[in-house]
Design a protein around this motif. Structure first.
Motif, PDB file in Angstrom:
ATOM      1  N   PHE A  42       0.813  -1.211   0.000  1.00  0.00           N
ATOM      2  CA  PHE A  42       0.000   0.000   0.000  1.00  0.00           C
ATOM      3  C   PHE A  42       0.854   1.271   0.000  1.00  0.00           C
ATOM      4  O   PHE A  42       0.452   2.305  -0.532  1.00  0.00           O
ATOM      5  N   ALA A  43       2.037   1.192   0.627  1.00  0.00           N
ATOM      6  CA  ALA A  43       2.924   2.360   0.598  1.00  0.00           C
ATOM      7  C   ALA A  43       3.467   2.592  -0.810  1.00  0.00           C
ATOM      8  O   ALA A  43       3.682   3.740  -1.237  1.00  0.00           O
ATOM      9  N   THR A  44       3.701   1.510  -1.528  1.00  0.00           N
ATOM     10  CA  THR A  44       4.238   1.608  -2.890  1.00  0.00           C
ATOM     11  C   THR A  44       3.132   1.892  -3.900  1.00  0.00           C
ATOM     12  O   THR A  44       3.281   2.740  -4.793  1.00  0.00           O
ATOM     13  N   CYS A  45       2.038   1.185  -3.779  1.00  0.00           N
ATOM     14  CA  CYS A  45       0.901   1.328  -4.706  1.00  0.00           C
ATOM     15  C   CYS A  45      -0.156   2.197  -4.017  1.00  0.00           C
ATOM     16  O   CYS A  45      -1.262   1.724  -3.721  1.00  0.00           O
ATOM     17  N   TYR A  46       0.188   3.469  -3.750  1.00  0.00           N
ATOM     18  CA  TYR A  46      -0.646   4.322  -2.909  1.00  0.00           C
ATOM     19  C   TYR A  46      -1.908   4.802  -3.608  1.00  0.00           C
ATOM     20  O   TYR A  46      -2.795   5.347  -2.985  1.00  0.00           O
ATOM     21  N   ASP A  47      -1.989   4.654  -4.912  1.00  0.00           N
ATOM     22  CA  ASP A  47      -3.273   4.765  -5.601  1.00  0.00           C
ATOM     23  C   ASP A  47      -3.270   3.777  -6.758  1.00  0.00           C
ATOM     24  O   ASP A  47      -2.262   3.141  -7.060  1.00  0.00           O
ATOM     25  N   TRP A  48      -4.418   3.651  -7.421  1.00  0.00           N
ATOM     26  CA  TRP A  48      -4.554   2.584  -8.418  1.00  0.00           C
ATOM     27  C   TRP A  48      -3.790   2.880  -9.704  1.00  0.00           C
ATOM     28  O   TRP A  48      -3.643   2.007 -10.560  1.00  0.00           O
ATOM     29  N   ALA A  49      -3.247   4.101  -9.816  1.00  0.00           N
ATOM     30  CA  ALA A  49      -2.452   4.429 -10.995  1.00  0.00           C
ATOM     31  C   ALA A  49      -1.039   3.895 -10.882  1.00  0.00           C
ATOM     32  O   ALA A  49      -0.298   3.886 -11.873  1.00  0.00           O
ATOM     33  N   GLN A  50      -0.645   3.447  -9.688  1.00  0.00           N
ATOM     34  CA  GLN A  50       0.714   2.978  -9.468  1.00  0.00           C
ATOM     35  C   GLN A  50       0.810   1.467  -9.741  1.00  0.00           C
ATOM     36  O   GLN A  50      -0.174   0.751  -9.791  1.00  0.00           O
ATOM     37  N   CYS A  51       2.048   1.014  -9.865  1.00  0.00           N
ATOM     38  CA  CYS A  51       2.376  -0.425  -9.900  1.00  0.00           C
ATOM     39  C   CYS A  51       1.779  -1.174 -11.083  1.00  0.00           C
ATOM     40  O   CYS A  51       1.663  -2.400 -11.061  1.00  0.00           O
ATOM     41  N   GLY A  52       1.366  -0.431 -12.105  1.00  0.00           N
ATOM     42  CA  GLY A  52       0.804  -1.088 -13.282  1.00  0.00           C
ATOM     43  C   GLY A  52      -0.563  -1.702 -13.062  1.00  0.00           C
ATOM     44  O   GLY A  52      -1.013  -2.532 -13.867  1.00  0.00           O
ATOM     45  N   LEU A  53      -1.258  -1.298 -11.981  1.00  0.00           N
ATOM     46  CA  LEU A  53      -2.554  -1.901 -11.670  1.00  0.00           C
ATOM     47  C   LEU A  53      -3.660  -1.406 -12.595  1.00  0.00           C
ATOM     48  O   LEU A  53      -4.649  -2.109 -12.805  1.00  0.00           O
ATOM     49  N   PHE A  54      -3.512  -0.202 -13.128  1.00  0.00           N
ATOM     50  CA  PHE A  54      -4.529   0.377 -14.004  1.00  0.00           C
ATOM     51  C   PHE A  54      -4.365  -0.186 -15.411  1.00  0.00           C
ATOM     52  O   PHE A  54      -3.268  -0.228 -15.960  1.00  0.00           O
ATOM     53  N   ASN A  55      -5.483  -0.628 -15.998  1.00  0.00           N
ATOM     54  CA  ASN A  55      -5.433  -1.267 -17.320  1.00  0.00           C
ATOM     55  C   ASN A  55      -6.503  -0.692 -18.244  1.00  0.00           C
ATOM     56  O   ASN A  55      -7.219  -1.420 -18.918  1.00  0.00           O
ATOM     57  N   GLY A  56      -6.642   0.628 -18.235  1.00  0.00           N
ATOM     58  CA  GLY A  56      -7.608   1.266 -19.109  1.00  0.00           C
ATOM     59  C   GLY A  56      -8.984   1.362 -18.479  1.00  0.00           C
ATOM     60  O   GLY A  56      -9.162   1.190 -17.272  1.00  0.00           O
ATOM     61  N   THR A  57      -9.961   1.636 -19.287  1.00  0.00           N
ATOM     62  CA  THR A  57     -11.326   1.811 -18.801  1.00  0.00           C
ATOM     63  C   THR A  57     -12.261   0.806 -19.470  1.00  0.00           C
ATOM     64  O   THR A  57     -11.954   0.235 -20.508  1.00  0.00           O
ATOM     65  N   VAL A  58     -13.398   0.634 -18.838  1.00  0.00           N
ATOM     66  CA  VAL A  58     -14.422  -0.261 -19.364  1.00  0.00           C
ATOM     67  C   VAL A  58     -15.785   0.354 -19.073  1.00  0.00           C
ATOM     68  O   VAL A  58     -15.966   1.025 -18.043  1.00  0.00           O
ATOM     69  N   ASN A  59     -16.723   0.175 -19.972  1.00  0.00           N
ATOM     70  CA  ASN A  59     -18.058   0.733 -19.803  1.00  0.00           C
ATOM     71  C   ASN A  59     -19.061  -0.408 -19.689  1.00  0.00           C
ATOM     72  O   ASN A  59     -19.172  -1.241 -20.585  1.00  0.00           O
ATOM     73  N   ILE A  60     -19.774  -0.456 -18.576  1.00  0.00           N
ATOM     74  CA  ILE A  60     -20.759  -1.506 -18.316  1.00  0.00           C
ATOM     75  C   ILE A  60     -22.139  -0.866 -18.404  1.00  0.00           C
ATOM     76  O   ILE A  60     -22.674  -0.372 -17.416  1.00  0.00           O
ATOM     77  N   ASP A  61     -22.690  -0.849 -19.601  1.00  0.00           N
ATOM     78  CA  ASP A  61     -23.924  -0.086 -19.804  1.00  0.00           C
ATOM     79  C   ASP A  61     -25.086  -0.945 -20.264  1.00  0.00           C
ATOM     80  O   ASP A  61     -26.098  -0.423 -20.714  1.00  0.00           O
ATOM     81  N   ALA A  62     -24.967  -2.246 -20.146  1.00  0.00           N
ATOM     82  CA  ALA A  62     -26.003  -3.119 -20.705  1.00  0.00           C
ATOM     83  C   ALA A  62     -27.262  -3.162 -19.839  1.00  0.00           C
ATOM     84  O   ALA A  62     -28.377  -3.267 -20.355  1.00  0.00           O
ATOM     85  N   VAL A  63     -27.122  -3.088 -18.532  1.00  0.00           N
ATOM     86  CA  VAL A  63     -28.273  -3.339 -17.664  1.00  0.00           C
ATOM     87  C   VAL A  63     -28.509  -2.240 -16.640  1.00  0.00           C
ATOM     88  O   VAL A  63     -29.398  -2.352 -15.814  1.00  0.00           O
ATOM     89  N   VAL A  64     -27.722  -1.156 -16.660  1.00  0.00           N
ATOM     90  CA  VAL A  64     -27.845  -0.124 -15.640  1.00  0.00           C
ATOM     91  C   VAL A  64     -27.515   1.234 -16.252  1.00  0.00           C
ATOM     92  O   VAL A  64     -26.683   1.347 -17.142  1.00  0.00           O
ATOM     93  N   ASN A  65     -28.185   2.254 -15.752  1.00  0.00           N
ATOM     94  CA  ASN A  65     -27.917   3.624 -16.173  1.00  0.00           C
ATOM     95  C   ASN A  65     -27.086   4.336 -15.115  1.00  0.00           C
ATOM     96  O   ASN A  65     -27.047   3.923 -13.958  1.00  0.00           O
ATOM     97  N   GLY A  66     -26.453   5.450 -15.499  1.00  0.00           N
ATOM     98  CA  GLY A  66     -25.676   6.236 -14.561  1.00  0.00           C
ATOM     99  C   GLY A  66     -24.193   6.051 -14.755  1.00  0.00           C
ATOM    100  O   GLY A  66     -23.728   5.154 -15.473  1.00  0.00           O
ATOM    101  N   ASN A  67     -23.404   6.906 -14.073  1.00  0.00           N
ATOM    102  CA  ASN A  67     -21.966   6.897 -14.324  1.00  0.00           C
ATOM    103  C   ASN A  67     -21.211   5.815 -13.565  1.00  0.00           C
ATOM    104  O   ASN A  67     -19.991   5.681 -13.745  1.00  0.00           O
ATOM    105  N   MET A  68     -21.903   5.000 -12.717  1.00  0.00           N
ATOM    106  CA  MET A  68     -21.199   3.881 -12.095  1.00  0.00           C
ATOM    107  C   MET A  68     -20.813   2.816 -13.117  1.00  0.00           C
ATOM    108  O   MET A  68     -20.030   1.921 -12.831  1.00  0.00           O
ATOM    109  N   THR A  69     -21.357   2.960 -14.332  1.00  0.00           N
ATOM    110  CA  THR A  69     -20.991   2.032 -15.406  1.00  0.00           C
ATOM    111  C   THR A  69     -19.646   2.388 -16.029  1.00  0.00           C
ATOM    112  O   THR A  69     -19.067   1.571 -16.739  1.00  0.00           O
ATOM    113  N   GLN A  70     -19.150   3.576 -15.766  1.00  0.00           N
ATOM    114  CA  GLN A  70     -17.893   4.031 -16.352  1.00  0.00           C
ATOM    115  C   GLN A  70     -16.785   3.764 -15.343  1.00  0.00           C
ATOM    116  O   GLN A  70     -16.604   4.507 -14.383  1.00  0.00           O
TER     117      GLN A  70
END
Length: 891
Positions: free
Chosen positions: A489-517
């Motif tokens: 956690f000290a090294t990967c102090y947010d999700w942008a660190q340590c290569g953990l982030f792998n782009g974005t995904v949109n889940i819009d098939a069954v729900v509305n709102g920005n929680m799909t982004q």
């Protein structure tokens, strides 16, 4: 324990036995059942119409109420496992949580109260999904339909068939080499496209069968490989606890998940058959089927019940908050879960039949074993710094959920916790049986069948927890303090660190709102950090057995039976009794609470002061009489009657010594406990059927069924404390425990029709089921008064066209809502009505080569679950459509 209570149904069975005694005095009319089978017309199975004629032929001349599907018919369905094929049968329902048929219900009886037998024997099964608990139901994802020659669904039992079913017994039969042409080759090359994954997956199967010129020895080999990229997107509410301050039910968590799985299924089957003379027939079958089911799941969650005091602008329907908002500081988190999962089944079976001059002897011995589950799980939680404002609305069919924080921005998320572990399970059974048939000419009786069977089974579950914050996890790393979790956690102090982030995904098939982004996680990076190392520091974590979830159940079963087959002028049938003795031993750990229920096995850390393996015995015996009689009203019409006592043993997990619980970082956490003293479910049943075979491929039938169930599984609750590591405190957990409750009745009727019109044909069936419990409905007691697996209405419809070159079929399958049992959080779980449209098309390029095109779930139906009241939504899952194109070759 002996169940000796006499009721109306049991009395009817006894009267049936007296009827059988009277039949003894009637004159014999025909040869025994074996001789009659030899007189049945042999149909060459080619084409949809011919296969349906074979199905009806088998059903017509059976002595019990049976539905049959032959291999050709299975091949014409767009089905990749047998459960999908079974869904076409009257009264059979199928669950499709991941878009593929997995488990079945029969006539309103839940999947755990029906048995599936391969060549008359149990096939061990172990689920791959970590949230599945070991039960009695067979997981059909293990068995491709191309492996099966035919299947039979016995809805009225016979004494000679294994006990264990309340709804029905499915018997699957594999192909035999001496029944096929020498040097037969069957090949199938297919590609499957799923619009949810947007991927093409290969599916290959092949079979070769050989026999010598004397037809005294043969070999059959079959190999199947089916890959599938599974993507399931959806919307989830993970619980509906009652919030005392608001005097209403409140969503526990609301999440928008995306599940992905690389499913690889490989099946090998070998059959050796020897028939050295007309009297002796020996078959050795070997099955090995494996499914690699590695999967990962991400879920962006808001913790509504945790923030219940901050809710505003709420909307209440039927005492449930179905809409509201939190202005700021609300609890939210990403859960990223990686799992290494698989399941494997093996079986070896030796079958010997000897026909003597005055008797027939059948012997069958074998062993089956399965292992499966999650062998490694890593779950990471990251949440927005300072929380977030959010709003939700569950109304209108398509829910809406929004957060103030941008869930696609990895810099907004800070570490919360990492957990994981292992949950492997095993299933094993060794069996031996013999059956003796003696032809007789005693009144109307044509044969006496008797036999015995002994089964030794064991089911186990292990559970190991991983702790990256455990002691000694940083030993030997100079200049680095603390535990390995703190280092991550000290090294990967947010999700942008340590290569953990792998782009974005949109889940819009069954729900509305920005929680799909959402942002997507890098599974490989997570695995590397958790199990290999980070910035030169080797990964380390403590392994501790989670003692309350570890158990083993042994079961020894002895069954004895005697059955008489009879036949006279205008009638035929069988009457018999089966005696079954069951001895169960349930083992689990008894331990003190000083180590939080954990026992560290790889280092000195947590060891309970009291630790002992304790076993509990539970023994019972049952007497199960049965009667089946068919009256030939005319050459085309048959009236059938059946009466029997049946039984179904409780699920393995329910009779174990386990206690499990969910997340402890939520308000009002819940869990489940088992009960080793549960007794089996017993029922007395009647069946009355009228069948009209008005053409070779035509049938109209009506069946009435009634089941008097002695005891349903009920539930009670208790509160106990569990230690919450992340919060370093003990919390109260409400546990739900099964128990034997009052019984009830299930009755209903089935109507089925099929007919060919030249090159066209149609079939349809409908099942009405009314299941009621004697237990009063109490909304404060989960599961009370409800019957699992029962849809009031189920129907199937199919139309086809076929000539020498082309075959096409369109099929629709529908069932109304049904109760699925208790969710892992203790809430009642219902599945909304579900209908699925499938199609298949084939073109005969030559006599030996067929091009095929198949479509599954053409209307893109979604799986919708709710908590008793439809307003309390639990989940919406979209599995998408699937299309299969391929070529089948037969030589």
């Amino acid at each position: 324990m002996q169940h000796n209570k006499i009721n109306k149904c049991a009395l009817a069975v006894k009267l049936g036995l007296l009827v059988g005694s009277a039949v003894l005095a009637m004159p014999a009319f025909a040869a025994n059942e074996t001789e009659k089978a030899e007189q049945v017309e042999v149909i060459e199975i080619r084409g949809i119409r011919a296969s349906q004629e074979a199905n009806l032929n088998a059903k017509r001349f059976s002595n019990s109420i049976v539905d049959v599907v032959t291999a050709e018919d299975i091949g014409k369905f767009p089905d990749k496992n047998v459960a999908e094929s079974l869904s076409r049968i009257t009264g059979v329902g199928v669950s499709r949580e991941f878009g593929e048929g997995e488990k079945i219900t029969v006539r309103g009886a839940s999947s755990s109260t029906n048995r599936t037998l391969l060549n008359g024997q149990t096939v061990a099964t172990a689920d791959w999904f970590i949230l599945d608990n070991p039960g009695r139901s067979f997981n059909y994802t293990m068995l491709p339909s191309s492996l099966v020659s035919d299947l039979e669904v016995y809805k009225s039992p016979q004494a000679s068939i294994d006990e264990g079913s309340i709804g029905g017994t499915v018997i699957l039969r594999t192909r035999k080499p001496l029944a096929m042409e020498a040097n037969s080759i069957n090949l199938s090359l297919e590609g499957q496209y799923s619009d949810s994954s947007e991927k093409w997956d290969p599916q290959v199967s092949g079979m070769y069968s050989w026999k010598n010129e004397a037809e005294s020895f043969g070999v059959l080999v079959s190999a199947i490989k089916q890959d599938r990229k599974v993507v399931r997107q959806g919307f989830e509410v993970l619980g509906w606890p009652t919030n005392a301050d608001l005097d209403a039910k409140v969503p526990s968590h609301i999440g928008v998940p995306r599940f992905e799985q690389d499913r690889e299924r490989e099946t090998l089957f070998l059959s050796l058959q020897s028939r050295p003379n007309d009297q002796l027939d020996m078959v050795l079958n070997v099955l090995d089927s494996k499914v690699d089911a590695n999967n990962h799941n991400q879920n962006w969650l808001i913790f509504v019940n945790n923030n219940a005091g901050s809710l505003s602008n709420t909307v209440v329907e039927n005492g449930s908050i179905v809409a509201g908002e939190v202005a700021s500081g609300g609890t939210a988190a990403y859960n990223f879960i990686n799992r290494v999962s698989s399941t494997e089944t093996r079986a070896i079976d030796f079958d010997l039949t000897y026909s003597g001059e005055t008797y027939d002897l059948h012997t069958q011995v074998g062993h089956t074993e399965a292992k499966g589950g999650t062998y490694r799980e890593t779950s990471w939680e990251y949440g927005p710094a300072g929380g977030t404002g959010y709003n939700f609305d569950l109304r209108g069919g398509t829910p809406t959920a929004n957060t103030d924080v941008d869930a696609a921005d990895p810099t907004q998320f800070r570490p919360g916790w990492i957990w994981g572990g292992e949950k492997p399970t095993t299933d094993e059974e060794t069996y031996a049986q013999f059956d003796l048939t003696i032809p007789v000419q005693k009144g109307a009786f044509t044969a006496i069948n008797t036999g015995a069977k002994y089964r030794m089974a064991e089911r186990t579950q292990d559970r190991v927890a991983y702790s990256w914050h455990g002691p000694q996890t940083m030993v030997g790393n100079e200049g680095v303090a603390g535990d390995y979790l703190s280092h991550i956690f000290a090294t990967c102090y947010d999700w942008a660190q340590c290569g953990l982030f792998n782009g974005t995904v949109n889940i819009d098939a069954v729900v509305n709102g920005n929680m799909t982004q959402q942002m997507a996680h890098n599974r490989a990076a997570m695995e590397e950090i958790a199990f290999v190392g980070l910035n030169g520091v080797p990964a380390d974590f403590a392994k501790s057995k989670n003692l309350a979830e570890i158990w083993a159940v042994e079961e020894d079963i002895l069954a004895l039976y005697v059955q008489g087959d009879f036949e006279g002028e205008g009638f035929r049938g069988n009457i018999g009794v089966r005696y079954v003795d069951t001895q169960q031993t349930s083992g689990g750990y008894e331990f003190s609470g000083d180590s939080w229920g954990l026992w560290t096995i790889d280092r000195e850390w947590l060891t309970p002061e009291v630790l002992e393996w304790v076993e509990t015995d539970n023994d019972y015996s049952e007497v199960l009489p049965s009667l089946n009689i068919a009256f030939d009203l005319s050459d085309e019409q048959i009236l059938r009657f059946g009466a029997a006592r049946v039984m179904a043993r409780q699920d393995w997990n329910n009779i174990s010594s386990s206690i499990t619980y969910g997340s402890l970082n939520v308000a009002q956490p819940t869990g489940s406990a088992s009960n080793p003293h549960l007794m089996p479910q017993i029922a007395d049943q009647f069946d009355l059927s009228w069948e009209w075979y008005f053409d070779a491929s035509a049938l109209f039938a009506v069946t009435y069924f009634h089941k008097d169930v002695k005891s349903y599984r009920s539930f009670s609750t208790f509160v106990d404390q569990r230690y919450w590591e992340e919060g370093d405190e003990w919390v109260d957990v409400t546990f739900t425990r099964p128990e034997n409750g009052p019984g009830g009745t299930t009755d209903g009727f089935e109507v089925s029709y099929q007919q060919a019109f030249g090159d066209f044909g149609a079939s349809a069936n409908y099942t009405y089921t009314n299941a009621e419990r004697d237990e009063a409905r109490d909304l404060t007691k989960p599961g009370s008064g409800l019957v699992e697996g029962t849809s009031r209405h189920m129907m199937n419809a199919s139309v086809y066209y076929e000539n020498d070159s082309v075959s096409a079929r369109l099929m629709y399958n529908y069932r109304t809502e049904w109760y699925k049992g208790l969710h892992f959080n203790g809430d009642e779980l219902w599945n909304d009505s579900y209908g699925q449209l499938d199609a298949s098309f084939g073109y005969n390029l030559t006599d030996n080569i067929t091009l095929s095109l198949e479509a599954v779930n053409l209307t893109d139906e979604k799986v919708v679950e709710y908590n008793t009241d439809a307003a309390r939504l639990f989940s919406i899952y979209q599995n998408g459509r699937r299309f299969v194109a391929g070529v089948r070759m037969n030589f």
